[in-house]
Design a protein around this motif. Structure first.
Motif, short mmCIF file in Angstrom:
data_model
loop_
_atom_site.label_atom_id
_atom_site.label_comp_id
_atom_site.label_asym_id
_atom_site.label_seq_id
_atom_site.Cartn_x
_atom_site.Cartn_y
_atom_site.Cartn_z
N VAL A 1 16.35 4.57 -3.47
CA VAL A 1 15.53 3.35 -3.56
C VAL A 1 15.20 2.91 -2.14
O VAL A 1 16.10 2.80 -1.29
N HIS A 2 13.93 2.66 -1.89
CA HIS A 2 13.52 2.14 -0.58
C HIS A 2 13.39 0.61 -0.61
O HIS A 2 13.86 -0.08 0.27
N LEU A 3 12.68 0.11 -1.61
CA LEU A 3 12.44 -1.34 -1.69
C LEU A 3 13.09 -1.88 -2.96
O LEU A 3 12.55 -1.75 -4.06
N ALA A 4 14.26 -2.51 -2.79
CA ALA A 4 15.03 -2.96 -3.95
C ALA A 4 14.23 -3.87 -4.90
O ALA A 4 14.28 -3.68 -6.11
N PRO A 5 13.48 -4.86 -4.39
CA PRO A 5 12.77 -5.75 -5.33
C PRO A 5 11.75 -5.03 -6.23
O PRO A 5 11.42 -5.54 -7.29
N PHE A 6 11.26 -3.86 -5.82
CA PHE A 6 10.30 -3.12 -6.65
C PHE A 6 10.96 -2.03 -7.48
O PHE A 6 10.74 -1.91 -8.68
N ALA B 1 11.80 11.51 -10.99
CA ALA B 1 12.78 12.05 -11.95
C ALA B 1 14.20 11.89 -11.40
O ALA B 1 15.12 11.49 -12.12
N THR B 2 14.38 12.16 -10.11
CA THR B 2 15.70 12.02 -9.48
C THR B 2 16.14 10.56 -9.50
O THR B 2 17.30 10.25 -9.80
N ARG B 3 15.21 9.65 -9.16
CA ARG B 3 15.56 8.23 -9.13
C ARG B 3 16.00 7.76 -10.52
O ARG B 3 17.02 7.08 -10.67
N LYS B 4 15.23 8.14 -11.56
CA LYS B 4 15.57 7.69 -12.91
C LYS B 4 16.91 8.25 -13.38
O LYS B 4 17.74 7.55 -13.95
N GLU C 1 9.40 4.12 -11.40
CA GLU C 1 8.29 5.08 -11.27
C GLU C 1 7.44 4.79 -10.03
O GLU C 1 6.55 5.57 -9.69
N TRP C 2 7.65 3.67 -9.38
CA TRP C 2 6.84 3.34 -8.21
C TRP C 2 7.37 4.08 -6.98
O TRP C 2 8.19 3.57 -6.22
N SER C 3 6.86 5.27 -6.79
CA SER C 3 7.28 6.08 -5.65
C SER C 3 6.68 5.52 -4.36
O SER C 3 5.60 4.93 -4.38
N LYS D 1 0.83 -1.22 0.00
CA LYS D 1 0.00 0.00 0.00
C LYS D 1 0.86 1.26 0.00
O LYS D 1 0.38 2.34 -0.33
N LEU D 2 2.12 1.13 0.40
CA LEU D 2 3.00 2.29 0.44
C LEU D 2 3.47 2.71 -0.95
O LEU D 2 4.13 3.72 -1.11
N PHE D 3 3.15 1.88 -1.98
CA PHE D 3 3.55 2.18 -3.36
C PHE D 3 2.29 2.34 -4.21
O PHE D 3 1.84 1.39 -4.86
#
Ligand SMILES: [Zn+2]
Length: 328
Positions: free
Chosen positions: A256-261, A281-284, A267-269, A70-72
């Motif tokens: 990155v918070h959850l590596a598997p996702f 945008a920063t993550r990409k 794009e899954w913030s 639910k956090l994503f």
């Protein structure tokens, strides 16, 4: 090194292989008596060293927190199921570590982030134990560099009595991050979630006020350590590029918070991203940079000790963990 470590191999033989051999060779079916040991039920303090040129870095595990899907909000159910299966995650199981990193330049001891203290329950707040395991006293820390002001990164700046956990350390922080969390006017219109964060953030700064250094944008903080703006997760979220000789390591905070996702689906913030569009945008941009330039990264929430490389995979990326580095 060609010879095996005599201390290790002798110990392995006498306590492991030797004992197992005695058991299996017993003609009477009963081996020597072994004392029972109670199960510990908790992890041992975790500290692991790595080298960047002449600089030594110690990853310190503060503990873990458990996330859920639910956090994503952008997570697509079928794809999430596929990624969970690929990572062998059991239902309801999404633990992420909380890591901090101690940088020893040879001249200074600099802690990057400070863990969560114990005010979020017993799964976090173990940074002091990890420091002790690394044989470092809190009084030895010269500076604490902050990636951003969220509880799992800055609550550990204080002891449970509200005093400075690092009595001699200078607090160093991106100015816009400092200013965002130090504006009391924000408390007025804050949502309950934001109010809770502000209530925890504000007291952290006061005991360090006389020893706080602020910087702006990308700049040299110490020789070999440069700030890299990674705004979005919080207004002044910042990474630190550590360079020594030809070696580089990027301490990227919460890209990155959850590596598997999030390597596969950048794009899954996570809902904790203050500005989700900017965080995406920063993550990409960051993933593209470290994959293209083959820069090793360490992350606050990447599998302990948090170090690895990023490679392009399909439409996203894949994390290649470095694992424990036995030789420095
Ligand atoms: Zn975090």
């Amino acid at each position: 090194m060609t010879a095996t470590n005599p201390r290790l191999s002798r110990r392995a033989f006498t306590t492991g292989l030797g004992a197992a051999g005695a058991l299996s060779l017993s003609p009477f079916g009963t081996g020597p008596a072994f004392a029972k040991a109670p199960l510990a039920g908790t992890q041992v303090p975790a500290a692991a060293r790595m080298k960047v040129g002449k600089i030594e870095i110690t990853a310190l595990c503060d503990g873990y927190t458990n996330l859920n899907e639910k956090l994503f909000p952008k997570a697509n159910e079928a794809r999430a199921k596929e990624l969970r299966a690929a990572a062998f995650l059991k239902p309801g199981e999404m633990p992420i570590p909380v890591n901090a990193f101690l940088v020893n330049t040879g001249d200074k001891l600099i802690l990057i982030d400070a863990g969560n203290a114990l005010n979020y329950g017993p799964t976090m707040g173990h940074l002091p134990d990890a420091l002790e395991a690394a044989d470092i006293e809190p009084e030895q820390i010269d500076a604490v560099l902050v990636t951003h002001v969220h509880p799992d990164h800055t609550n550990g700046l204080l002891t449970d009595k509200g005093a400075r956990a690092f009595p001699k350390a200078e607090l160093i922080i991106q100015k816009r991050e400092h200013d965002f969390w130090n504006d009391p006017a924000k408390l007025g219109g804050a949502t309950p979630g934001m109010k809770r964060l502000l209530d925890m953030a504000i007291p952290v700064f006061k005991p360090y006020a006389k020893q706080t250094r602020m910087f702006e944008g990308a700049t040299e903080i110490f020789p070999g350590i440069r700030s890299v703006p990674l705004f979005g997760h919080t207004p002044g979220h910042t990474g630190y590029m550590i360079t020594s000789g030809t070696d580089t390591l990027f301490v990227w905070g919460d890209v990155v918070h959850l590596a598997p996702f999030q390597f596969a689906e950048p794009e899954w913030s996570i809902v904790y991203d203050g500005d989700p569009d900017m965080a995406i945008a920063t993550r990409k941009k960051t993933l593209d940079m470290v994959a293209t330039d083959k820069i090793a990264v360490v992350g606050a929430h990447l599998p302990f000790p948090g170090k690895g490389h990023v490679v392009k995979a399909g439409t996203g990326y894949q994390f290649v963990p470095s694992g424990f580095e036995p030789a420095l």
